[in-house]
Enzyme design. Structure first.
Site, PDB file in Angstrom:
ATOM      1  N   HIS A 164       0.830  -1.211   0.000  1.00 15.90           N
ATOM      2  CA  HIS A 164       0.000   0.000   0.000  1.00 15.90           C
ATOM      3  C   HIS A 164       0.869   1.268   0.000  1.00 15.90           C
ATOM      4  CE1 HIS A 164      -3.590  -2.452   1.004  1.00 15.90           C
ATOM      5  NE2 HIS A 164      -2.732  -3.120   1.756  1.00 15.90           N
ATOM      6  N   LYS A 173      18.304  18.709 -12.947  1.00 12.12           N
ATOM      7  CA  LYS A 173      17.263  17.702 -12.755  1.00 12.12           C
ATOM      8  C   LYS A 173      17.424  16.592 -13.791  1.00 12.12           C
ATOM      9  CE  LYS A 173      12.288  17.479 -11.822  1.00 12.12           C
ATOM     10  NZ  LYS A 173      11.815  16.438 -12.742  1.00 12.12           N
ATOM     11  N   GLU A 205       9.678   5.822 -17.956  1.00 11.18           N
ATOM     12  CA  GLU A 205       8.519   6.583 -18.419  1.00 11.18           C
ATOM     13  C   GLU A 205       8.158   6.203 -19.856  1.00 11.18           C
ATOM     14  OE1 GLU A 205       9.128  10.595 -15.678  1.00 11.18           O
ATOM     15  OE2 GLU A 205       9.634  10.655 -17.810  1.00 11.18           O
ATOM     16  N   SER A 239      14.943  18.697 -17.363  1.00 14.51           N
ATOM     17  CA  SER A 239      14.051  19.845 -17.306  1.00 14.51           C
ATOM     18  C   SER A 239      14.589  20.990 -18.138  1.00 14.51           C
ATOM     19  CB  SER A 239      13.887  20.318 -15.851  1.00 14.51           C
ATOM     20  OG  SER A 239      13.135  21.509 -15.786  1.00 14.51           O
TER      21      SER A 239
END
Length: 465
Positions: free
Chosen positions: A187, A323, A330, A317
């Protein structure tokens, strides 16, 4: 500035009359009508489908020669021209939209016309696309056969090796990291400790299960509709045509191909394709789960889990310097989402058509082959550019695992669930180590607590005494 030369056309004729066709096109009137009628998308049949369709035409010409349906010289010319299609040399002559007549008749005629024109050039006299190239065939048995043949070959040559490569890469990584203990999560909440070898081993098993599901669909794909002609009766094809054609295809490909035992079913429905698509969805779900786990494990580097660091592949980015994003997981997750969407479309297509013919064959062909390609490429990309090269923040994992209040689960058989819960809650509320709080709230010695709460030992299961 010189003017572009104007396109040149020739006049072709079919049962509807005359039409202008580009002069250098191998295809003829029926294909040109389809070019003008179907302007829905930029999607075209994948090369794998066209090449296998060419193989079917090549084999059918040979069988027609054997059975006396075609003069030997005509059959030879067709066979030679179809071999060029199989080799990919005619790809530029297949301009048709996937969204066309549901039987794929336009693409079958595209092949018939292109092969007929090329064969005529080789033979020195006319070769008819219907009477000669399409002899003993119908779009209704040729297109389903091409779907099965192309899907089987792509799964066998590309997808199953890619899934095996992913599984092996994960297993090698798991073996190298089996000494690392980390906090498990259920969870998305802290749970019992787990070794990274165990966590990655689960990924490998999920990939193996998906590969087995895909492999189990191959016998259905090996059954070809060829020989059934229009609706399964085999009208206009000599007896034994389908069996001979399938046997020749088996010899060419090395695959266990055979004519469908029920050509009516092979033409009316697309159960084998739907079955494969479901297995592809299973693979997409497994690979997507791995990609998402990697994203979570890599999250941070400070405010996230920061368990691993994926290989830095590109700046992440346009506005935030420094970053770096988990670009491979992805991209892979997006590919898997597309496969899952394709499965929904294939399921709808599989139920389409009335009585003796499925009428969404082009859509099934396109989505099935694209799903195979997406998963094949995604599996290798995930293995080679994400899993193989990630590093582990072992010190962080060790510290978090040893401080995890859920370790108290190991004490529950000795002290009871309720007292164990009180210890966990107090340790969390006071931001203290579980051993220290348990020592105060139980009669267990420090040595016994160290033994019972050894995180490595907790990953080995059983009741600790």
């Amino acid at each position: 500035m010189s003017e572009r030369p104007k396109p040149r056309y020739r006049t072709e004729r079919d049962s509807l009359g005359e039409i202008q066709v580009p002069e250098d096109a191998l295809y003829g009137a029926q294909t040109q009508r389809a070019v003008e009628n179907f302007t829905i998308s930029r999607l075209r049949f994948p090369p794998a489908f066209l090449h296998n369709l060419g193989m079917i035409k090549e084999v059918c010409a040979a069988v027609n020669r054997e059975l006396g349906r075609l003069p030997p010289d005509v059959a030879d010319a067709i066979e030679e021209a179809a071999a060029e299609m199989r080799a990919g040399r005619l790809d530029d002559h297949f301009p048709l939209d996937i969204f066309q007549t549901g039987s794929g008749t336009s693409t079958n005629m595209n092949a018939n016309e292109a092969i007929a024109r090329l064969a005529a050039q080789k033979l020195g006299r006319a070769v008819h696309p219907n009477d000669h190239v399409n002899a003993s065939q119908s779009s209704n048995d040729v297109i389903p056969a091409a779907i099965h043949l192309s899907a089987y070959r792509e799964v066998d040559a590309r997808l199953l090796p890619a899934l095996e490569h992913l599984r092996e890469t994960i297993e090698r990584k798991a073996a190298g990291l089996d000494h690392v203990v980390k906090t498990g999560r259920t969870h998305l909440m802290d749970a019992l400790p787990v070794r990274m070898g165990q966590e990655l081993g689960a990924w490998a098993s999920q990939v193996a299960f998906a590969a087995a599901a895909v492999r189990a669909t191959l016998p259905g794909l090996a059954e070809l509709a060829i020989g059934g002609t229009a609706i399964g009766t085999g009208l206009n094809a000599p007896p034994g045509f389908g069996a001979r054609a399938a046997s020749r295809l088996a010899q060419l490909t090395g695959l266990p191909l055979a004519a469908s035992p029920n050509p009516f079913a092979a033409i009316a429905g697309q159960g084998a394709a739907v079955n494969l698509s479901g297995a592809l969805k299973t693979a997409a779900v497994a690979i997507s789960k791995i990609a998402n786990d990697l994203r979570w494990m890599n999250s941070g580097p400070q405010a996230g889990l920061a368990e691993i660091t994926l290989p830095p592949l590109q700046p992440g980015s346009s506005i935030m310097p420094g970053k770096v994003n988990p670009v491979i997981p992805e991209a892979v997750a997006m590919a898997c989402a597309q496969v899952i969407g394709h499965d929904a479309a294939i399921a709808l297509a599989g139920q389409s058509g009335s009585f003796q013919l499925n009428t969404m064959l082009p859509l099934i062909a396109y989505n099935l082959l694209e799903s195979i390609e997406l998963l094949s490429n995604a599996a290798r990309l995930l293995a080679d550019k994400a899993i193989r090269g990630f590093t582990v923040n072992e010190a962080r994992l060790k510290a978090l695992a040893e401080r995890n209040p859920i370790l108290v689960t190991a004490l529950a058989p000795r002290i009871g669930y309720d007292l164990a819960a009180q210890i966990a809650n107090r340790a969390l509320a006071e931001d203290r180590g579980i051993r220290e709080v348990a020592r105060e709230m139980t009669g267990l010695s420090a040595e016994e607590l160290d033994r019972l709460l050894d995180v490595r030992r907790l990953t080995e299961g059983g009741v600790l005494e």
